[in-house]
Design a protein around this motif. Structure first.
Motif, PDB file in Angstrom:
ATOM      1  N   SER A  27       0.839  -1.199   0.000  1.00  0.00           N
ATOM      2  CA  SER A  27       0.000   0.000   0.000  1.00  0.00           C
ATOM      3  C   SER A  27       0.876   1.250   0.000  1.00  0.00           C
ATOM      4  CB  SER A  27      -0.919  -0.015   1.219  1.00  0.00           C
ATOM      5  OG  SER A  27      -0.162  -0.094   2.413  1.00  0.00           O
ATOM      6  N   GLY A  28       0.253   2.397  -0.164  1.00  0.00           N
ATOM      7  CA  GLY A  28       0.978   3.649  -0.312  1.00  0.00           C
ATOM      8  C   GLY A  28       1.924   3.967   0.830  1.00  0.00           C
ATOM      9  N   THR A  69      -6.212  -0.917  -5.277  1.00  0.00           N
ATOM     10  CA  THR A  69      -7.587  -1.149  -4.821  1.00  0.00           C
ATOM     11  C   THR A  69      -7.927  -2.632  -4.736  1.00  0.00           C
ATOM     12  OG1 THR A  69      -8.385  -1.006  -7.107  1.00  0.00           O
ATOM     13  CG2 THR A  69      -8.381   1.030  -5.810  1.00  0.00           C
ATOM     14  N   SER A  70      -6.946  -3.507  -4.993  1.00  0.00           N
ATOM     15  CA  SER A  70      -7.258  -4.935  -5.041  1.00  0.00           C
ATOM     16  C   SER A  70      -6.025  -5.780  -4.743  1.00  0.00           C
ATOM     17  CB  SER A  70      -7.794  -5.308  -6.427  1.00  0.00           C
ATOM     18  OG  SER A  70      -6.794  -5.095  -7.416  1.00  0.00           O
ATOM     19  N   ALA A  71      -6.273  -7.070  -4.568  1.00  0.00           N
ATOM     20  CA  ALA A  71      -5.198  -8.038  -4.438  1.00  0.00           C
ATOM     21  C   ALA A  71      -4.741  -8.457  -5.830  1.00  0.00           C
ATOM     22  CB  ALA A  71      -5.683  -9.254  -3.654  1.00  0.00           C
ATOM     23  N   LEU A  94      -4.447   1.279  -1.228  1.00  0.00           N
ATOM     24  CA  LEU A  94      -5.060   0.880   0.034  1.00  0.00           C
ATOM     25  C   LEU A  94      -4.483  -0.431   0.561  1.00  0.00           C
ATOM     26  CD1 LEU A  94      -8.708   1.847  -0.970  1.00  0.00           C
ATOM     27  CD2 LEU A  94      -7.047   3.227   0.304  1.00  0.00           C
ATOM     28  N   THR A  95      -5.199  -1.054   1.524  1.00  0.00           N
ATOM     29  CA  THR A  95      -4.699  -2.254   2.193  1.00  0.00           C
ATOM     30  C   THR A  95      -5.766  -3.352   2.213  1.00  0.00           C
ATOM     31  OG1 THR A  95      -3.459  -0.731   3.622  1.00  0.00           O
ATOM     32  CG2 THR A  95      -3.464  -3.035   4.267  1.00  0.00           C
ATOM     33  N   PRO A  96      -6.117  -3.920   1.039  1.00  0.00           N
ATOM     34  CA  PRO A  96      -7.148  -4.970   0.999  1.00  0.00           C
ATOM     35  C   PRO A  96      -6.582  -6.340   1.408  1.00  0.00           C
ATOM     36  CG  PRO A  96      -6.397  -4.485  -1.226  1.00  0.00           C
ATOM     37  CD  PRO A  96      -5.660  -3.542  -0.320  1.00  0.00           C
ATOM     38  N   MET A  97      -6.297  -6.475   2.699  1.00  0.00           N
ATOM     39  CA  MET A  97      -5.620  -7.667   3.214  1.00  0.00           C
ATOM     40  C   MET A  97      -6.459  -8.932   3.068  1.00  0.00           C
ATOM     41  SD  MET A  97      -4.383  -8.467   7.114  1.00  0.00           S
ATOM     42  CE  MET A  97      -3.432  -6.971   7.306  1.00  0.00           C
ATOM     43  N   ASN A 138     -12.776  -5.081   1.924  1.00  0.00           N
ATOM     44  CA  ASN A 138     -14.116  -5.552   2.285  1.00  0.00           C
ATOM     45  C   ASN A 138     -14.055  -6.311   3.620  1.00  0.00           C
ATOM     46  OD1 ASN A 138     -16.453  -7.223   2.510  1.00  0.00           O
ATOM     47  ND2 ASN A 138     -16.842  -6.946   0.338  1.00  0.00           N
ATOM     48  N   PRO A 139     -14.801  -5.864   4.639  1.00  0.00           N
ATOM     49  CA  PRO A 139     -14.740  -6.541   5.941  1.00  0.00           C
ATOM     50  C   PRO A 139     -15.200  -7.994   5.891  1.00  0.00           C
ATOM     51  CG  PRO A 139     -16.452  -4.836   5.920  1.00  0.00           C
ATOM     52  CD  PRO A 139     -15.662  -4.659   4.674  1.00  0.00           C
ATOM     53  N   ASP A 140     -16.128  -8.318   4.994  1.00  0.00           N
ATOM     54  CA  ASP A 140     -16.566  -9.707   4.857  1.00  0.00           C
ATOM     55  C   ASP A 140     -15.440 -10.592   4.316  1.00  0.00           C
ATOM     56  OD1 ASP A 140     -19.092  -9.124   5.813  1.00  0.00           O
ATOM     57  OD2 ASP A 140     -19.933  -8.760   3.821  1.00  0.00           O
TER      58      ASP A 140
END
Length: 229
Positions: A27-28, A69-71, A94-97, A138-140
Motif C-alpha cells: 500500500s501507499g 484497490t485490489s489483491a 489501500l490495504t485490501p488484506m 471488504n470486511p466480509d
C-alpha cells in the motif's frame, strides 16, 4: 506462466514440494525505504533458495500483493527453475488484506490439487503475511480470510507467519490469523534478515521427510523481530 507448464514440471520433477505464499502489503504507506528494502529482501530469498540444491527443486513460491484497490497475484506457485526472478514491487493505494489472503489460499488449494493429481508429495504449506497498516478492504472478505486461515492452521494444513512492519501495523488483526503463534513485529526494516531466516527454514524443511515435525529456529527470529508485540 500457463498451467500446462506448471503441471508438466510436476511430472518432470517429482521432488516433494514446499509451497510458500508471500502475502505482501504494498500500500501507499510502504513507499520509499520500506518497499525498497522489501524488494531487496525478496530478491535475497530467491537467491538463497536457488543456491540450495535441494530447495531449488522443492520450493514453490507464490507472491500475492495487496495495494492499489485490489489483491494481485504477482506469481503463482511454481519452482524457481520455472520462474527464477522475483517481481519488482511498487507501493500505492489501500490495504485490501482479506482479499489478498483469500487469493493466496485459493491459489494454494488449486496447486495442492495439482500435486495430488500428479502424485507429488508436499510439505505443510507456509503463508507469510506482512503488513504495515490496518486492513481497509471488504470486511466480509477479511472475516472469511481469517476463518479459512484459522481452520487450516488448526487442522495442521498451514503454517502462518504474521509480521507487522512499523508502529502502525495492526497486530490485533494479525493475531486473529494465527491461533497458535503470536504475530511478530519486524525490527525496523530488517526484511533481509527475515528473508534470510525464511530461506534457511525452507531449506531445512526441504531436506526432511514430508509430515515430519520441523523445529523452527526460534533463536534466529530474535535477529529480525521484536518478540514482544
Amino acid at each position: 506462466m500457463n498451467n500446462l507448464i506448471r503441471r508438466e514440471d510436476l511430472v518432470n520433477n517429482p521432488t516433494a514440494r514446499v509451497p510458500v505464499c508471500l502475502c505482501l502489503d504494498i500500500s501507499g504507506t510502504m513507499d520509499g525505504d520500506p518497499i525498497r528494502e522489501l524488494n531487496e529482501g525478496v530478491k535475497l530469498f530467491y537467491n538463497a533458495i536457488k543456491e540450495d540444491e535441494v530447495a531449488a527443486y522443492s520450493a514453490e513460491i507464490s507472491i500475492v500483493t495487496f495495494g492499489g484497490t485490489s489483491a494481485v497475484c504477482m506469481t503463482d506457485f511454481a519452482s524457481l527453475q520455472l520462474q527464477p526472478d522475483p517481481p519488482v514491487l511498487s507501493a500505492s493505494g489501500l490495504t485490501p488484506m482479506g482479499e489478498a489472503v483469500n487469493m493466496g489460499l485459493d491459489l494454494l488449494e488449486s496447486r495442492k490439487q495439482e500435486y495430488k493429481d500428479a502424485g507429488v508429495d508436499y510439505y505443510q504449506p507456509w503463508l507469510v503475511l506482512m503488513t504495515d497498516g490496518i486492513p481497509n478492504g471488504n470486511p466480509d472478505e477479511l472475516k472469511r480470510a481469517i476463518e479459512r486461515t484459522v481452520e487450516l492452521v488448526d487442522t495442521h494444513k498451514l503454517t502462518i507467519f504474521p509480521i507487522g512492519i512499523g508502529i502502525d501495523a495492526d497486530m490485533n488483526v494479525l493475531a486473529q490469523f494465527s491461533p497458535k503463534r503470536s504475530p511478530l513485529r519486524l525490527q525496523g526494516l530488517k526484511f533481509k534478515e527475515f528473508f534470510q531466516w525464511l530461506s534457511q527454514s525452507v531449506s531445512k524443511t526441504s531436506q526432511s521427510i514430508p509430515g515430519e515435525n520441523i523445529k523452527l529456529d526460534i533463536g534466529g527470529i530474535k535477529g529480525w523481530a521484536d518478540l514482544e508485540s
